[in-house]
Enzyme design. Structure first.
Site, short mmCIF file in Angstrom:
data_model
loop_
_atom_site.label_atom_id
_atom_site.label_comp_id
_atom_site.label_asym_id
_atom_site.label_seq_id
_atom_site.Cartn_x
_atom_site.Cartn_y
_atom_site.Cartn_z
N LYS A 97 -3.78 -2.01 14.15
CA LYS A 97 -2.98 -1.03 14.89
C LYS A 97 -3.50 -0.91 16.33
O LYS A 97 -4.70 -0.85 16.57
CB LYS A 97 -3.02 0.32 14.16
CG LYS A 97 -2.09 0.31 12.95
CD LYS A 97 -1.89 1.66 12.36
CE LYS A 97 -3.03 2.06 11.48
NZ LYS A 97 -3.08 1.36 10.20
N GLU A 120 0.84 -1.21 0.00
CA GLU A 120 0.00 0.00 0.00
C GLU A 120 0.87 1.26 0.00
O GLU A 120 2.09 1.19 0.23
CB GLU A 120 -0.92 0.00 1.22
CG GLU A 120 -0.16 -0.06 2.54
CD GLU A 120 -0.88 0.66 3.66
OE1 GLU A 120 -1.36 1.79 3.44
OE2 GLU A 120 -0.96 0.08 4.77
N ALA A 130 -12.93 1.04 6.73
CA ALA A 130 -13.41 0.26 5.59
C ALA A 130 -12.52 -0.95 5.31
O ALA A 130 -12.91 -1.85 4.56
CB ALA A 130 -13.48 1.15 4.35
N ASP A 131 -11.34 -0.98 5.95
CA ASP A 131 -10.46 -2.15 5.78
C ASP A 131 -11.17 -3.44 6.20
O ASP A 131 -10.95 -4.50 5.60
CB ASP A 131 -9.19 -2.01 6.63
CG ASP A 131 -8.26 -0.88 6.17
OD1 ASP A 131 -8.54 -0.28 5.12
OD2 ASP A 131 -7.28 -0.62 6.88
N VAL A 149 -5.35 0.11 3.03
CA VAL A 149 -5.46 -1.34 2.92
C VAL A 149 -6.67 -1.71 2.04
O VAL A 149 -6.56 -2.54 1.14
CB VAL A 149 -5.58 -1.99 4.32
CG1 VAL A 149 -6.00 -3.45 4.23
CG2 VAL A 149 -4.25 -1.85 5.07
N1 PSU Z 1 -0.09 0.39 8.52
C1 PSU Z 1 0.88 1.19 9.04
N2 PSU Z 1 0.69 2.54 8.92
C2 PSU Z 1 -0.42 3.09 8.29
C3 PSU Z 1 -1.44 2.24 7.76
C4 PSU Z 1 -1.21 0.89 7.91
O1 PSU Z 1 1.89 0.71 9.59
O2 PSU Z 1 -0.54 4.32 8.20
C5 PSU Z 1 -2.68 2.83 7.07
C6 PSU Z 1 -3.32 1.80 6.15
O3 PSU Z 1 -3.38 2.37 4.86
C7 PSU Z 1 -4.71 1.57 6.70
C8 PSU Z 1 -5.02 2.90 7.25
O4 PSU Z 1 -5.61 1.14 5.72
O5 PSU Z 1 -3.78 3.24 7.93
C9 PSU Z 1 -6.23 2.87 8.16
O6 PSU Z 1 -6.85 4.12 8.14
P1 PSU Z 1 -8.32 4.31 8.75
O7 PSU Z 1 -8.16 3.95 10.20
O8 PSU Z 1 -8.63 5.78 8.55
O9 PSU Z 1 -9.24 3.42 8.00
#
Ligand code: PSU
Ligand code: MN
Length: 303
Positions: free
Chosen positions: A158, A24, A140-141, A105
């Site tokens: 995370k 990604e 949305a992942d 993702v």
């Molecule tokens: N993994 C990491 N750092 C990141 C991400 C993943 O080590 O910044 C990103 C990915 O692109 C994941 C996004 O899809 O964070 C999630 O964002 P959100 O919580 O807004 O869906």
């Protein structure tokens, strides 16, 4: 209408039926600061090549969905300001309007699947945020994993997220959460989460076999492979918990919402830990890339 553009390296790999690992780009533009972001991106690609597979970093450049980036394109993206963060909702709008965007993702899974790539390595997926019962902030992942047949190798979700709720949503969506090598779910920077592994497999061959079997059964969706950060590089859970707590309450006080939440928390945790979180983040991504390359090789062998 051609939907995507392949880099020369990826085009050759597809023609030759070689193993390919998708990567990604939001992690580059929104997850890590310059210049560590581009150093990480290059190292991850190299680790995949050393593992006998071909890396395909995915992004939208001037409206074009690029599967595989040249080194120049990677450099430009890593330094660019105002790159959009593209999830499932944003991908088509960005392409239709000629914009630049980094894929999360979810969007990376969509693009990988379009190009016939079944394995994808990242750091940690998005999930259910703390306080989601009020904010409704659920990445949305999770929905993407439930519907798009790509095996995503991450170090768990995370740890800034509500991990028990994230597991519940994944279970509801029918997503296998497969932990590698231990019985406890890892928590991104830490090997421990206090939560039991829903499923466990210890070899790339078994993970590839499970992916292929799921497809053969006609079950839609992918797999989440939760690969613990190597012990030498982890920040133990008891050290991370107060840091995450502090960053989360600061985000709340500042009214950070929506797409900004994850980038804000990662950047703030980087500052609070004086860079240790970033060093760990880079190591866990490299570790995931290594495993993803092995899985991709197994899939070619078994498929
Ligand atoms: N993994 C990491 N750092 C990141 C991400 C993943 O080590 O910044 C990103 C990915 O692109 C994941 C996004 O899809 O964070 C999630 O964002 P959100 O919580 O807004 O869906
Ligand atoms: Mn969100």
């Amino acid at each position: 209408m051609t939907l995507f553009t392949l880099s020369p390296e990826v085009a050759t790999a597809i023609d030759a039926g070689k193993p390919i690992v998708a990567l990604e780009s939001t992690i580059i533009t929104h997850g890590m600061p310059w210049p560590q972001n581009v150093e990480m991106a290059r190292k991850v690609e190299d680790v995949i090549r050393q593992g006998g597979a071909v890396p395909a970093t995915i992004a939208v450049l001037e409206g074009e969905l690029c599967i595989g980036l040249t080194d120049d394109q990677l450099m430009q993206l890593a330094q660019a300001k105002n790159v959009a963060k593209l999830s499932r909702a944003d991908l088509a709008v960005c392409m239709a309007t000629g914009g630049n965007g980094a894929t999360t993702v979810a969007a990376t899974m969509i693009a990988a699947h379009l190009a016939g790539i079944a394995v994808f390595a990242t750091g940690g997926i998005g999930g259910v945020h703390k306080g989601a019962e009020d904010s409704f902030d659920i990445s949305a992942d999770l929905g993407e994993l439930a519907q798009t047949p790509v095996t995503v190798v991450a170090a768990g979700a995370k740890a800034i997220l509500d991990l028990p709720k994230t597991l519940e949503v994944l279970e509801t969506g029918g997503v296998p959460v497969i932990v590698v090598g231990q019985d406890e779910l890892p928590a991104f920077w830490s090997r421990q989460s206090g939560l039991a592994a829903p499923l466990r497999l210890d070899t790339a061959a078994e993970i590839a076999a499970a992916h292929l079997k799921r497809a053969a059964l006609g079950i839609p969706g992918g797999q989440l492979i939760a690969n613990p950060i190597p012990a030498a590089h982890e920040i133990p859970r008891d050290q991370m918990l107060p840091v995450i707590e502090q960053a989360t309450s600061e985000a709340e006080a500042k009214g950070i919402a929506g797409k900004e939440v994850t980038p804000f928390l990662l950047a703030r945790i980087f500052e609070i830990t004086e860079g240790r979180s970033l060093a760990a983040n880079i190591e866990l991504v490299l570790n995931n890339a290594r495993l993803a390359a092995e899985i991709a090789c197994e899939m070619v062998k078994q498929g």
